[in-house]
Enzyme design. Structure first.
Site, PDB file in Angstrom:
ATOM      1  CB  SER A   7      30.671   3.542 -21.345  1.00  0.00           C
ATOM      2  OG  SER A   7      32.168   4.110 -21.254  1.00  0.00           O
ATOM      3  CG  HIS A  32      30.588   0.470 -18.327  1.00  0.00           C
ATOM      4  ND1 HIS A  32      30.715  -0.711 -17.980  1.00  0.00           N
ATOM      5  CD2 HIS A  32      31.747   0.562 -19.103  1.00  0.00           C
ATOM      6  CE1 HIS A  32      31.894  -1.385 -18.267  1.00  0.00           C
ATOM      7  NE2 HIS A  32      32.383  -0.503 -19.028  1.00  0.00           N
ATOM      8  CG  ASP A  34      34.919   2.325 -19.453  1.00  0.00           C
ATOM      9  OD1 ASP A  34      34.898   0.970 -19.501  1.00  0.00           O
ATOM     10  OD2 ASP A  34      34.020   2.751 -20.292  1.00  0.00           O
ATOM     11  CG  MET A  36      41.170   3.354 -19.414  1.00  0.00           C
ATOM     12  SD  MET A  36      41.022   4.013 -20.964  1.00  0.00           S
ATOM     13  CE  MET A  36      39.235   3.610 -21.327  1.00  0.00           C
ATOM     14  CG  HIS A  65      35.677  -1.910 -17.802  1.00  0.00           C
ATOM     15  ND1 HIS A  65      35.639  -1.906 -19.121  1.00  0.00           N
ATOM     16  CD2 HIS A  65      36.564  -3.072 -17.613  1.00  0.00           C
ATOM     17  CE1 HIS A  65      36.424  -2.722 -19.653  1.00  0.00           C
ATOM     18  NE2 HIS A  65      37.026  -3.463 -18.760  1.00  0.00           N
ATOM     19  CG  MET A  67      39.803  -1.398 -19.059  1.00  0.00           C
ATOM     20  SD  MET A  67      39.225  -0.440 -20.468  1.00  0.00           S
ATOM     21  CE  MET A  67      38.183   0.555 -19.091  1.00  0.00           C
ATOM     22  CG  MET A 136      37.530  -6.117 -23.114  1.00  0.00           C
ATOM     23  SD  MET A 136      36.280  -4.460 -22.569  1.00  0.00           S
ATOM     24  CE  MET A 136      36.874  -3.664 -23.939  1.00  0.00           C
ATOM     25  CG  ASP A 174      32.999  -2.456 -22.305  1.00  0.00           C
ATOM     26  OD1 ASP A 174      32.530  -1.385 -23.180  1.00  0.00           O
ATOM     27  OD2 ASP A 174      33.587  -2.146 -21.656  1.00  0.00           O
TER      28      ASP A 174
END
Ligand code: DX5
Ligand code: ZN
Length: 216
Positions: A7, A32, A34, A36, A65, A67, A136, A174
């Site tokens: 990540s 990966h 992330d 947000m 991913h 979020m 998660m 994760d």
């Protein structure tokens, strides 16, 4: 051997080019990424412009991913930025089946993430349409948190559910993955290990990735 997905959240953003070179030379399978939004999770990370730049650095799979709330509004933009796999949170999707159709129609693999409190039974009627279930093992929003132990039981139950249905669904873990707990996680039935701090805060990230890859 597990699929290793470092990540980038824990990487050095001032030296992203070097971090990419390191990942490219390493045993890492996926990047990966992330994303947000400060609404679904209490933190903001990065979005399409960064992913677009990273795309120029590598041919490895981009595992994005999300979020974020209302992920359907951004699926196409993430495809354009370079995403190969797009994961949405079940807690953020009122019409999950439609979201998965959208992701597939854009030519990406579709993932569904479950927060620690969300039971795997929520997937009963949609599992056949999911390429990856992302479990998660911390509450999403921040890197560097401690692995929630109950996750291993959740992985075992999910592995059985996928096996009983004869599906090719990948199980991705994760949050809080370390060199110490990775073997146990893989033995529980995980196919993909995401690791942020463990990789990027280690003395030799490439060697750490190699260790994770050969953990079982
Ligand atoms: C957490 C993110 C994770 C995070 C993992 O919200 O989804 O991907 O970067 O970081 P570590 O491996 O440090 O727990
Ligand atoms: Zn993640």
């Amino acid at each position: 051997m597990p699929i290793i997905a470092p990540s980038l959240l824990a990487s050095n953003f001032l030296r992203l080019e070097d971090e990419c070179k390191m990942l490219n030379e390493s045993d890492a399978d996926w990047y990966h990424l992330d994303v947000m939004d400060g609404r679904f999770v209490p933190n903001i990370s990065y979005g399409m412009p960064i992913i677009e730049q990273l795309r120029k650095m590598t041919k490895k799979t981009f595992d994005v991913h999300l979020m974020i709330e209302e992920p359907e509004r951004y699926a196409e933009a993430f495809k354009k930025a370079g995403a190969d796999r797009l994961t949405v949170h079940i807690e953020a999707c009122r019409h999950l089946h439609r979201n998965l159709q959208q992701i597939h129609s854009l030519g990406m693999k579709a993932g569904v993430a479950l927060n620690p409190h969300s039971p795997i039974e929520l997937l009963t009627d949609v599992l056949q349409d999911i390429d990856t279930v992302l479990v998660m093992s911390v509450n999403p929003g921040f890197g560097g948190q401690e692995f929630i132990q109950h996750t291993c039981q959740k992985i075992r139950n999910l592995r059985r559910m996928v096996h009983d249905r004869g599906l090719p669904t990948l199980i991705e873990i994760d949050g809080g993955v370390t060199v110490e707990n990775a073997a146990m996680i893989v033995r529980s039935g995980a196919d993909v290990l995401v690791a942020g701090s463990t990789v990027f805060h280690s003395k030799d990230p490439k060697a750490t990735i190699h260790t994770l890859k050969n953990i079982a």
